[in-house]
Design a protein around this motif. Structure first.
Motif, PDB file in Angstrom:
ATOM      1  N   ILE A 116       0.834  -1.207   0.000  1.00  0.00           N
ATOM      2  CA  ILE A 116       0.000   0.000   0.000  1.00  0.00           C
ATOM      3  C   ILE A 116       0.868   1.257   0.000  1.00  0.00           C
ATOM      4  CG2 ILE A 116      -1.604   1.367   1.407  1.00  0.00           C
ATOM      5  CD1 ILE A 116      -2.892  -1.307   2.257  1.00  0.00           C
ATOM      6  N   LYS A 117       1.881   1.288   0.859  1.00  0.00           N
ATOM      7  CA  LYS A 117       2.750   2.471   0.930  1.00  0.00           C
ATOM      8  C   LYS A 117       3.553   2.667  -0.350  1.00  0.00           C
ATOM      9  CE  LYS A 117       4.471   1.296   5.021  1.00  0.00           C
ATOM     10  NZ  LYS A 117       5.270   1.356   6.268  1.00  0.00           N
ATOM     11  N   GLY A 118       3.847   1.567  -1.032  1.00  0.00           N
ATOM     12  CA  GLY A 118       4.589   1.663  -2.281  1.00  0.00           C
ATOM     13  C   GLY A 118       3.760   2.194  -3.431  1.00  0.00           C
ATOM     14  N   ARG A 119       2.437   2.077  -3.319  1.00  0.00           N
ATOM     15  CA  ARG A 119       1.540   2.510  -4.399  1.00  0.00           C
ATOM     16  C   ARG A 119       0.934   3.884  -4.177  1.00  0.00           C
ATOM     17  NH1 ARG A 119      -0.511  -0.798  -8.231  1.00  0.00           N
ATOM     18  NH2 ARG A 119       0.169  -2.971  -8.233  1.00  0.00           N
ATOM     19  N   TYR A 120       0.774   4.291  -2.904  1.00  0.00           N
ATOM     20  CA  TYR A 120       0.021   5.525  -2.622  1.00  0.00           C
ATOM     21  C   TYR A 120       0.810   6.440  -1.685  1.00  0.00           C
ATOM     22  CZ  TYR A 120      -3.808   2.616  -4.345  1.00  0.00           C
ATOM     23  OH  TYR A 120      -4.594   1.780  -5.100  1.00  0.00           O
ATOM     24  N   ASP A 121       0.791   7.726  -2.000  1.00  0.00           N
ATOM     25  CA  ASP A 121       1.419   8.719  -1.125  1.00  0.00           C
ATOM     26  C   ASP A 121       0.426   9.207  -0.070  1.00  0.00           C
ATOM     27  OD1 ASP A 121       3.869   8.667  -2.442  1.00  0.00           O
ATOM     28  OD2 ASP A 121       3.162  10.077  -3.957  1.00  0.00           O
ATOM     29  N   GLY A 122      -0.800   9.394  -0.476  1.00  0.00           N
ATOM     30  CA  GLY A 122      -1.845   9.840   0.437  1.00  0.00           C
ATOM     31  C   GLY A 122      -3.168   9.210   0.070  1.00  0.00           C
ATOM     32  N   ASN A 123      -4.154   9.394   0.912  1.00  0.00           N
ATOM     33  CA  ASN A 123      -5.483   8.809   0.681  1.00  0.00           C
ATOM     34  C   ASN A 123      -5.377   7.318   0.375  1.00  0.00           C
ATOM     35  OD1 ASN A 123      -8.282   8.757   0.446  1.00  0.00           O
ATOM     36  ND2 ASN A 123      -8.255   9.287  -1.732  1.00  0.00           N
ATOM     37  N   ARG A 124      -4.657   6.634   1.236  1.00  0.00           N
ATOM     38  CA  ARG A 124      -4.407   5.213   1.009  1.00  0.00           C
ATOM     39  C   ARG A 124      -5.613   4.360   1.386  1.00  0.00           C
ATOM     40  NH1 ARG A 124       1.145   6.356   3.921  1.00  0.00           N
ATOM     41  NH2 ARG A 124       2.603   6.305   2.167  1.00  0.00           N
ATOM     42  N   PRO A 125      -5.788   3.236   0.702  1.00  0.00           N
ATOM     43  CA  PRO A 125      -6.844   2.304   1.108  1.00  0.00           C
ATOM     44  C   PRO A 125      -6.492   1.677   2.450  1.00  0.00           C
ATOM     45  CG  PRO A 125      -5.489   1.345  -0.623  1.00  0.00           C
ATOM     46  CD  PRO A 125      -5.066   2.776  -0.496  1.00  0.00           C
ATOM     47  N   ASN A 126      -7.512   1.224   3.148  1.00  0.00           N
ATOM     48  CA  ASN A 126      -7.305   0.662   4.484  1.00  0.00           C
ATOM     49  C   ASN A 126      -7.220  -0.852   4.443  1.00  0.00           C
ATOM     50  OD1 ASN A 126      -7.807   2.548   7.153  1.00  0.00           O
ATOM     51  ND2 ASN A 126      -8.607   3.472   5.275  1.00  0.00           N
ATOM     52  N   PHE A 127      -6.103  -1.389   4.939  1.00  0.00           N
ATOM     53  CA  PHE A 127      -6.012  -2.826   5.216  1.00  0.00           C
ATOM     54  C   PHE A 127      -5.922  -2.988   6.721  1.00  0.00           C
ATOM     55  CE2 PHE A 127      -3.429  -6.474   6.478  1.00  0.00           C
ATOM     56  CZ  PHE A 127      -4.237  -7.499   6.001  1.00  0.00           C
ATOM     57  N   ILE A 128      -6.854  -3.761   7.284  1.00  0.00           N
ATOM     58  CA  ILE A 128      -6.848  -4.020   8.724  1.00  0.00           C
ATOM     59  C   ILE A 128      -6.766  -5.529   8.933  1.00  0.00           C
ATOM     60  CG2 ILE A 128      -8.082  -3.738  10.914  1.00  0.00           C
ATOM     61  CD1 ILE A 128      -9.554  -1.352   9.635  1.00  0.00           C
ATOM     62  N   GLY A 129      -5.677  -5.963   9.517  1.00  0.00           N
ATOM     63  CA  GLY A 129      -5.516  -7.389   9.787  1.00  0.00           C
ATOM     64  C   GLY A 129      -6.523  -7.861  10.829  1.00  0.00           C
ATOM     65  N   ALA A 130      -7.065  -9.053  10.619  1.00  0.00           N
ATOM     66  CA  ALA A 130      -8.031  -9.615  11.567  1.00  0.00           C
ATOM     67  C   ALA A 130      -7.804 -11.112  11.697  1.00  0.00           C
ATOM     68  CB  ALA A 130      -9.462  -9.344  11.107  1.00  0.00           C
ATOM     69  N   HIS A 131      -8.172 -11.627  12.853  1.00  0.00           N
ATOM     70  CA  HIS A 131      -8.091 -13.076  13.082  1.00  0.00           C
ATOM     71  C   HIS A 131      -9.227 -13.504  14.003  1.00  0.00           C
ATOM     72  CE1 HIS A 131      -5.859 -16.750  14.955  1.00  0.00           C
ATOM     73  NE2 HIS A 131      -6.783 -17.111  14.068  1.00  0.00           N
ATOM     74  N   PRO A 132     -10.289 -14.071  13.446  1.00  0.00           N
ATOM     75  CA  PRO A 132     -11.357 -14.622  14.291  1.00  0.00           C
ATOM     76  C   PRO A 132     -10.892 -15.935  14.902  1.00  0.00           C
ATOM     77  CG  PRO A 132     -11.830 -15.033  11.974  1.00  0.00           C
ATOM     78  CD  PRO A 132     -10.593 -14.197  12.008  1.00  0.00           C
ATOM     79  N   LEU A 133     -10.848 -15.992  16.215  1.00  0.00           N
ATOM     80  CA  LEU A 133     -10.375 -17.194  16.911  1.00  0.00           C
ATOM     81  C   LEU A 133     -11.542 -18.168  17.051  1.00  0.00           C
ATOM     82  CD1 LEU A 133      -8.218 -15.220  19.416  1.00  0.00           C
ATOM     83  CD2 LEU A 133      -7.317 -16.834  17.756  1.00  0.00           C
ATOM     84  N   ALA A 134     -11.908 -18.730  15.928  1.00  0.00           N
ATOM     85  CA  ALA A 134     -13.021 -19.676  15.864  1.00  0.00           C
ATOM     86  C   ALA A 134     -12.761 -20.619  14.707  1.00  0.00           C
ATOM     87  CB  ALA A 134     -14.346 -18.940  15.659  1.00  0.00           C
ATOM     88  N   GLY A 135     -13.484 -21.716  14.677  1.00  0.00           N
ATOM     89  CA  GLY A 135     -13.312 -22.672  13.595  1.00  0.00           C
ATOM     90  C   GLY A 135     -13.178 -24.070  14.151  1.00  0.00           C
ATOM     91  N   SER A 136     -12.630 -24.950  13.349  1.00  0.00           N
ATOM     92  CA  SER A 136     -12.443 -26.330  13.771  1.00  0.00           C
ATOM     93  C   SER A 136     -11.366 -26.950  12.914  1.00  0.00           C
ATOM     94  CB  SER A 136     -13.749 -27.126  13.629  1.00  0.00           C
ATOM     95  OG  SER A 136     -13.989 -27.438  12.274  1.00  0.00           O
ATOM     96  N   GLU A 137     -11.092 -28.221  13.168  1.00  0.00           N
ATOM     97  CA  GLU A 137     -10.116 -28.925  12.336  1.00  0.00           C
ATOM     98  C   GLU A 137     -10.670 -29.218  10.950  1.00  0.00           C
ATOM     99  OE1 GLU A 137     -12.628 -32.087  14.170  1.00  0.00           O
ATOM    100  OE2 GLU A 137     -11.807 -30.149  14.742  1.00  0.00           O
ATOM    101  N   GLN A 138     -11.997 -29.072  10.800  1.00  0.00           N
ATOM    102  CA  GLN A 138     -12.623 -29.288   9.507  1.00  0.00           C
ATOM    103  C   GLN A 138     -12.429 -28.049   8.640  1.00  0.00           C
ATOM    104  OE1 GLN A 138     -13.858 -32.294   8.858  1.00  0.00           O
ATOM    105  NE2 GLN A 138     -13.297 -32.852  10.951  1.00  0.00           N
ATOM    106  N   ARG A 139     -12.500 -28.243   7.335  1.00  0.00           N
ATOM    107  CA  ARG A 139     -12.418 -27.107   6.426  1.00  0.00           C
ATOM    108  C   ARG A 139     -13.427 -27.326   5.306  1.00  0.00           C
ATOM    109  NH1 ARG A 139      -7.213 -27.271   2.563  1.00  0.00           N
ATOM    110  NH2 ARG A 139      -7.896 -25.107   2.446  1.00  0.00           N
TER     111      ARG A 139
END
Length: 288
Positions: free
Chosen positions: A111-134
């Motif tokens: 993101i920083k390499g592409r935009y000087d200002g008005n950058r898009p937002n990337f927010i890392g997230a991790h929902p601590l849920a799920g199972s061994e199944q996929r």
């Protein structure tokens, strides 16, 4: 509360459950799912986890207000690189990966390499849920109820976007915890990544011909070892240093127990067992 058009890239267990949860609660105007297999997309459509499906990322993200990368951790930076030039500046890009430092640094670098200002937002997230199944077959709308979702925003993110993403996860039933990517990786190395490797190791040392004698103890303790090996290799590579630290701590605990057994230190063994029971008994999980 409505989060507009949501694009979910990766319609498996987590992505499918997000779609089902949003649709059941009428939280999105429309949901478009992206998958690399048409069969998976068709199944997501059949169970109504998405409103529309495609194999083309470009088609999904151009109008999306929230874009969720719900793939294995090794694919997330690559997909983000593809998505960032296509997304609206007002949109939020996020993920569900169980590692954060590597992912957040790589995506923010792009993101920083592409935009000087008005950058898009990337927010890392991790929902601590799920199972061994996929897979989409295991998806369910209540997967995140009673869970914790960790968000790892940085100085590149606006408060408005952080609040919006927080509200989405809260609406899906999760409690929000905000921390740095590094702190997240330190914590999950012990509470998620170590348990998987311990379960995997335990499953490996039990002789196959002895499994017929195993009851619920071994079954429950090794349950998570059924997780996708390739997915877990990616996690191990991205959180390598923290996992090594966690494994060393566990190895020391095992060595203490081994020494006490060899030396007949019954009091120390009992003390250790009591401590573990006390700690475990204080914890209450939704499924219990």
């Amino acid at each position: 509360m409505n989060f507009g058009e949501v694009a979910i890239i990766g319609t498996g267990l987590i992505g499918g459950s997000i779609g089902l949860g949003l649709k059941e609660r009428a939280l999105a105007r429309s949901i478009i799912g992206v998958g690399h297999r048409r069969a998976t997309i068709n199944e997501a459509l059949r169970i109504k986890a998405i409103d529309e499906g495609t194999t083309k990322v470009e088609k999904a993200v151009k109008k999306a207000d929230i874009i969720i990368l719900a793939t294995s951790v090794d694919l997330i930076p690559l997909l983000a690189k593809k998505v960032i030039p296509l997304m609206k500046k007002s949109a939020i890009l996020t993920d569900v990966g169980s590692t954060k430092s590597y992912i957040v640094s790589q995506v923010n670098k792009e993101i920083k390499g592409r935009y000087d200002g008005n950058r898009p937002n990337f927010i890392g997230a991790h929902p601590l849920a799920g199972s061994e199944q996929r897979g989409i077959e295991s998806a369910r709308p209540d997967l995140f109820e009673g869970s914790v979702c960790v968000l790892t925003p940085t100085s590149l993110n606006s408060k408005k976007c952080i609040t919006k993403l927080s509200n989405m996860w809260k609406a899906l039933g999760a409690e929000i915890s905000i921390m740095t990517p590094s702190k997240h990786d330190e914590i999950v190395a012990f509470v998620s990544h170590l348990p998987h490797l311990v379960a995997s190791g335990l499953a490996s040392v039990v002789d196959e011909k002895h499994w017929k004698f195993a009851a619920s103890g071994l079954r429950d303790t090794t349950r998570v070892a059924s997780g996708d090996p390739e997915l877990w290799l990616g996690i191990c590579k991205q959180n390598k240093a923290r996992i090594i630290e966690a494994l060393r701590c566990f190895s020391e605990e095992v060595q203490h127990t081994l020494n006490d057994l060899e030396q007949g230190n019954d009091n120390k063994i009992l003390k250790r067992l009591k401590k573990a029971k006390t700690v475990r008994d204080k914890k209450v999980w939704k499924q219990e």
